[in-house]
Design an enzyme around this catalytic site. Structure first.
Site: not given
Length: 142
Positions: A110, A114, A131, A99
């Site tokens: 963050r 992703r 997420h 990731e």
């Protein structure tokens, strides 16, 4: 009758604990399980849509370039093994998925975005902006 009340209460509590322990921690199915014509259940296919990398946000496209160049990466978590604990991506041996953080403008953390790669070098690419609740497969030109 007074002796039956504690016994009934105990049975109800035992039933509730047994029911809860069997269902605790199990994620709810996000898609129905398809059945074959013979009635046997087929495995659930992940909700992964193919899309071109041009439809990704600019920050994701930049991260794709960094991944292909081997870095640099801003977060220590970038490049770590992604466990696929949600089970939404195709099942692969541990260590297959990695990731990377896709920056979210204005976020102090963050964020939720992703890129997940599969294989070394990456053979498959996924993007999530929620997420790990959903993934979108995309292609990267070599």
């Amino acid at each position: 009758m007074r002796q039956l009340k504690p016994l009934i209460l105990l049975v109800i509590v035992l039933f509730a604990v047994t029911f809860w322990s069997r269902h605790a921690g199990k994620p709810e199915a996000t898609a129905p399980i398809a059945s074959h014509a013979d009635g046997n259940a087929a495995p659930r296919t992940p909700d992964v849509a193919k899309e071109g990398s041009a439809s990704l946000p600019a920050q994701a496209r930049q991260m794709v370039q960094r991944i292909n160049q081997g870095g640099p990466f801003e977060h220590s978590q970038d490049g770590v093994v992604f466990g696929n604990y949600e089970g939404l991506l195709p099942k692969q041996p541990r260590g297959y998925y990695h990731e990377y953080t896709v920056e979210t403008p204005g976020a102090r953390t963050r964020g939720a975005r992703r890129i997940i790669t599969g294989g070394t070098p990456p053979a498959v690419w996924y993007y999530t902006d929620d997420h790990y609740r959903s993934f979108h497969r995309f292609e990267v030109a070599r």
